[in-house]
Design a protein around this motif. Structure first.
Motif, PDB file in Angstrom:
ATOM      1  N   PHE A 143     101.334  26.062  78.810  1.00 50.88           N
ATOM      2  CA  PHE A 143      99.935  26.298  78.487  1.00 50.88           C
ATOM      3  C   PHE A 143      99.563  27.758  78.767  1.00 50.88           C
ATOM      4  O   PHE A 143     100.084  28.357  79.713  1.00 50.88           O
ATOM      5  CB  PHE A 143      99.041  25.370  79.305  1.00 50.88           C
ATOM      6  CG  PHE A 143      98.883  24.000  78.706  1.00 50.88           C
ATOM      7  CD1 PHE A 143      97.638  23.490  78.400  1.00 50.88           C
ATOM      8  CD2 PHE A 143      99.995  23.217  78.422  1.00 50.88           C
ATOM      9  CE1 PHE A 143      97.494  22.233  77.844  1.00 50.88           C
ATOM     10  CE2 PHE A 143      99.862  21.959  77.863  1.00 50.88           C
ATOM     11  CZ  PHE A 143      98.610  21.468  77.569  1.00 50.88           C
ATOM     12  N   PRO A 144      98.650  28.324  77.995  1.00 49.35           N
ATOM     13  CA  PRO A 144      98.335  29.756  78.134  1.00 49.35           C
ATOM     14  C   PRO A 144      97.664  30.120  79.445  1.00 49.35           C
ATOM     15  O   PRO A 144      97.785  31.252  79.906  1.00 49.35           O
ATOM     16  CB  PRO A 144      97.411  30.043  76.940  1.00 49.35           C
ATOM     17  CG  PRO A 144      96.832  28.705  76.581  1.00 49.35           C
ATOM     18  CD  PRO A 144      97.913  27.714  76.878  1.00 49.35           C
ATOM     19  N   TYR A 145      96.928  29.199  80.082  1.00 50.35           N
ATOM     20  CA  TYR A 145      96.187  29.529  81.293  1.00 50.35           C
ATOM     21  C   TYR A 145      96.741  28.792  82.510  1.00 50.35           C
ATOM     22  O   TYR A 145      96.020  28.414  83.416  1.00 50.35           O
ATOM     23  CB  TYR A 145      94.705  29.207  81.115  1.00 50.35           C
ATOM     24  CG  TYR A 145      94.097  29.890  79.914  1.00 50.35           C
ATOM     25  CD1 TYR A 145      94.156  31.271  79.773  1.00 50.35           C
ATOM     26  CD2 TYR A 145      93.503  29.147  78.898  1.00 50.35           C
ATOM     27  CE1 TYR A 145      93.630  31.900  78.661  1.00 50.35           C
ATOM     28  CE2 TYR A 145      92.965  29.772  77.782  1.00 50.35           C
ATOM     29  CZ  TYR A 145      93.032  31.144  77.668  1.00 50.35           C
ATOM     30  OH  TYR A 145      92.510  31.758  76.565  1.00 50.35           O
ATOM     31  N   GLY A 146      98.048  28.603  82.512  1.00 48.83           N
ATOM     32  CA  GLY A 146      98.687  27.945  83.639  1.00 48.83           C
ATOM     33  C   GLY A 146      98.992  26.489  83.338  1.00 48.83           C
ATOM     34  O   GLY A 146      98.265  25.825  82.598  1.00 48.83           O
TER      35      GLY A 146
ATOM     36  N   GLY B 273      90.821  23.948  88.427  1.00 46.07           N
ATOM     37  CA  GLY B 273      90.300  24.265  87.095  1.00 46.07           C
ATOM     38  C   GLY B 273      88.788  24.261  87.058  1.00 46.07           C
ATOM     39  O   GLY B 273      88.168  25.102  86.395  1.00 46.07           O
ATOM     40  N   TYR B 274      88.188  23.323  87.771  1.00 48.94           N
ATOM     41  CA  TYR B 274      86.733  23.217  87.796  1.00 48.94           C
ATOM     42  C   TYR B 274      86.091  24.405  88.518  1.00 48.94           C
ATOM     43  O   TYR B 274      85.055  24.922  88.092  1.00 48.94           O
ATOM     44  CB  TYR B 274      86.338  21.915  88.488  1.00 48.94           C
ATOM     45  CG  TYR B 274      84.845  21.686  88.585  1.00 48.94           C
ATOM     46  CD1 TYR B 274      84.109  21.307  87.469  1.00 48.94           C
ATOM     47  CD2 TYR B 274      84.179  21.858  89.793  1.00 48.94           C
ATOM     48  CE1 TYR B 274      82.743  21.102  87.548  1.00 48.94           C
ATOM     49  CE2 TYR B 274      82.817  21.645  89.891  1.00 48.94           C
ATOM     50  CZ  TYR B 274      82.100  21.267  88.771  1.00 48.94           C
ATOM     51  OH  TYR B 274      80.744  21.066  88.857  1.00 48.94           O
TER      52      TYR B 274
ATOM     53  N   ALA C 162      87.087  27.343  79.794  1.00 47.15           N
ATOM     54  CA  ALA C 162      86.755  26.028  79.241  1.00 47.15           C
ATOM     55  C   ALA C 162      86.599  26.110  77.723  1.00 47.15           C
ATOM     56  O   ALA C 162      86.084  27.092  77.187  1.00 47.15           O
ATOM     57  CB  ALA C 162      85.478  25.498  79.883  1.00 47.15           C
ATOM     58  N   TRP C 163      87.051  25.071  77.039  1.00 50.53           N
ATOM     59  CA  TRP C 163      86.934  25.034  75.587  1.00 50.53           C
ATOM     60  C   TRP C 163      85.461  25.006  75.183  1.00 50.53           C
ATOM     61  O   TRP C 163      84.615  24.445  75.879  1.00 50.53           O
ATOM     62  CB  TRP C 163      87.637  23.801  75.050  1.00 50.53           C
ATOM     63  CG  TRP C 163      89.107  23.767  75.354  1.00 50.53           C
ATOM     64  CD1 TRP C 163      89.979  24.810  75.293  1.00 50.53           C
ATOM     65  CD2 TRP C 163      89.860  22.634  75.791  1.00 50.53           C
ATOM     66  NE1 TRP C 163      91.237  24.404  75.644  1.00 50.53           N
ATOM     67  CE2 TRP C 163      91.197  23.070  75.953  1.00 50.53           C
ATOM     68  CE3 TRP C 163      89.547  21.288  76.041  1.00 50.53           C
ATOM     69  CZ2 TRP C 163      92.217  22.216  76.368  1.00 50.53           C
ATOM     70  CZ3 TRP C 163      90.554  20.434  76.450  1.00 50.53           C
ATOM     71  CH2 TRP C 163      91.878  20.889  76.610  1.00 50.53           C
ATOM     72  N   GLU C 164      85.175  25.612  74.065  1.00 52.50           N
ATOM     73  CA  GLU C 164      83.798  25.692  73.587  1.00 52.50           C
ATOM     74  C   GLU C 164      83.219  24.289  73.391  1.00 52.50           C
ATOM     75  O   GLU C 164      83.830  23.424  72.763  1.00 52.50           O
ATOM     76  CB  GLU C 164      83.749  26.465  72.267  1.00 52.50           C
ATOM     77  CG  GLU C 164      82.340  26.700  71.748  1.00 52.50           C
ATOM     78  CD  GLU C 164      82.314  27.532  70.491  1.00 52.50           C
ATOM     79  OE1 GLU C 164      81.213  27.684  69.913  1.00 52.50           O
ATOM     80  OE2 GLU C 164      83.388  28.031  70.084  1.00 52.50           O
TER      81      GLU C 164
ATOM     82  N   SER D 254      88.639  20.364  82.669  1.00 49.39           N
ATOM     83  CA  SER D 254      89.705  20.435  83.664  1.00 49.39           C
ATOM     84  C   SER D 254      90.497  19.132  83.711  1.00 49.39           C
ATOM     85  O   SER D 254      91.724  19.142  83.858  1.00 49.39           O
ATOM     86  CB  SER D 254      89.116  20.749  85.044  1.00 49.39           C
ATOM     87  OG  SER D 254      90.139  20.977  85.993  1.00 49.39           O
ATOM     88  N   LEU D 255      89.816  17.993  83.589  1.00 50.29           N
ATOM     89  CA  LEU D 255      90.501  16.698  83.602  1.00 50.29           C
ATOM     90  C   LEU D 255      91.491  16.587  82.441  1.00 50.29           C
ATOM     91  O   LEU D 255      92.634  16.148  82.622  1.00 50.29           O
ATOM     92  CB  LEU D 255      89.474  15.565  83.526  1.00 50.29           C
ATOM     93  CG  LEU D 255      88.637  15.300  84.783  1.00 50.29           C
ATOM     94  CD1 LEU D 255      87.476  14.370  84.454  1.00 50.29           C
ATOM     95  CD2 LEU D 255      89.503  14.690  85.888  1.00 50.29           C
ATOM     96  N   VAL D 256      91.052  16.990  81.257  1.00 48.84           N
ATOM     97  CA  VAL D 256      91.901  16.856  80.078  1.00 48.84           C
ATOM     98  C   VAL D 256      93.000  17.911  80.063  1.00 48.84           C
ATOM     99  O   VAL D 256      94.181  17.599  79.836  1.00 48.84           O
ATOM    100  CB  VAL D 256      91.050  16.953  78.792  1.00 48.84           C
ATOM    101  CG1 VAL D 256      91.950  16.985  77.555  1.00 48.84           C
ATOM    102  CG2 VAL D 256      90.083  15.786  78.715  1.00 48.84           C
ATOM    103  N   TYR D 257      92.628  19.162  80.302  1.00 50.24           N
ATOM    104  CA  TYR D 257      93.597  20.259  80.250  1.00 50.24           C
ATOM    105  C   TYR D 257      94.760  19.993  81.203  1.00 50.24           C
ATOM    106  O   TYR D 257      95.935  20.057  80.821  1.00 50.24           O
ATOM    107  CB  TYR D 257      92.902  21.575  80.607  1.00 50.24           C
ATOM    108  CG  TYR D 257      93.821  22.786  80.606  1.00 50.24           C
ATOM    109  CD1 TYR D 257      93.943  23.583  79.472  1.00 50.24           C
ATOM    110  CD2 TYR D 257      94.566  23.138  81.724  1.00 50.24           C
ATOM    111  CE1 TYR D 257      94.775  24.685  79.452  1.00 50.24           C
ATOM    112  CE2 TYR D 257      95.410  24.231  81.715  1.00 50.24           C
ATOM    113  CZ  TYR D 257      95.510  25.010  80.584  1.00 50.24           C
ATOM    114  OH  TYR D 257      96.356  26.097  80.572  1.00 50.24           O
ATOM    115  N   ASN D 258      94.450  19.689  82.459  1.00 49.56           N
ATOM    116  CA  ASN D 258      95.503  19.486  83.447  1.00 49.56           C
ATOM    117  C   ASN D 258      96.197  18.140  83.279  1.00 49.56           C
ATOM    118  O   ASN D 258      97.380  18.001  83.602  1.00 49.56           O
ATOM    119  CB  ASN D 258      94.923  19.606  84.856  1.00 49.56           C
ATOM    120  CG  ASN D 258      94.486  21.018  85.173  1.00 49.56           C
ATOM    121  OD1 ASN D 258      95.294  21.915  85.330  1.00 49.56           O
ATOM    122  ND2 ASN D 258      93.174  21.228  85.254  1.00 49.56           N
TER     123      ASN D 258
END
Length: 220
Positions: free
Chosen positions: A73-76, A166-167, A174-176, A184-188
């Motif tokens: 992922f681009p942001y970790g 993330g939070y 965060a996605w637009e 944060s829940l979905v990304y991670n």
């Protein structure tokens, strides 16, 4: 003295350990492994040294596997080739204390090798607490299907801390249209649970399950 700040062309600041910082982190790893050895609960010095070797091998294996990224992922965060499983093994083998400290030692090593630090406090959450939580596998060291249960506990523990990170620290990414917590829940969750599901499917294969049981017996 122990870290330096680096600002890229977009103004993003990251913190990179200096030579003294890397030396300090190496010392911390050594101390943590020694502590894990004494917390493993074994009385025999011979067995304790063996346990320390198994913990060190797990950290080394986890580090190698963490560099085999199936998706990054681009942001970790990335889906790796079973690196979280390798870090969960000492907890499964030797119990909660050894597992937690070995996980923290692995997190310190990740700071040395592949740091992604935007804030000093984020370093603590993302590397020490999140990877240390993989040692929660020790909660099920003596349970039936203990490795699978322990692995699930470990990755859930890591998930809690990376969601918190993330939070708090990555709000600007965060996605637009997304609120911070759902983002944060979905990304991670994508990379942690993707690797988790693949790993559990592999662990459920009888040859793999039998091999893991034999390895645990070899650590006794």
């Amino acid at each position: 003295m122990f870290y330096e700040t680096v600002t890229d062309e977009w103004g993003k600041v990251t913190y990179i350990p200096t030579t003294y910082g890397n030396l300090l982190l190496a010392v911390i790893i050594f101390v943590l492994l020694l502590t894990a050895m004494f917390l493993s609960g074994k009385k025999s010095r011979k067995l304790s040294v063996r346990q320390l070797c198994f913990c060190a091998v797990s950290i080394a294996l986890g580090t190698v596997l963490s560099n085999i990224k199936l998706f990054h992922f681009p942001y970790g965060g990335s889906v790796t080739l079973f690196s979280m499983l390798a870090v969960c093994l000492p907890g499964y083998w030797f119990g909660l204390g050894a597992g937690l400290i070995t996980g923290v030692a692995y997190g310190v090593l990740q700071i040395l090798i592949d740091p992604y630090v935007l804030f000093p406090a984020q370093l603590v959450v993302d590397y020490l607490l999140a990877f240390g939580a993989l040692g929660l596998s020790g909660l099920f060291s003596d349970a039936r299907y203990g490795l699978i249960k322990g692995y699930i506990a470990g990755i859930l523990g890591r998930y809690v801390f990376v969601v918190l990170s993330g939070y708090i620290f990555f709000a600007s990414y965060a996605w637009e249209g997304w609120d911070l917590l759902p983002y944060s829940l979905v990304y991670n969750g994508i990379y942690i649970f993707s690797e988790g599901i693949i790993t559990i499917m592999i662990l459920m294969l009888p040859p793999v399950s039998n091999a893991m049981t034999r390895v645990k017996k070899a650590t006794l």
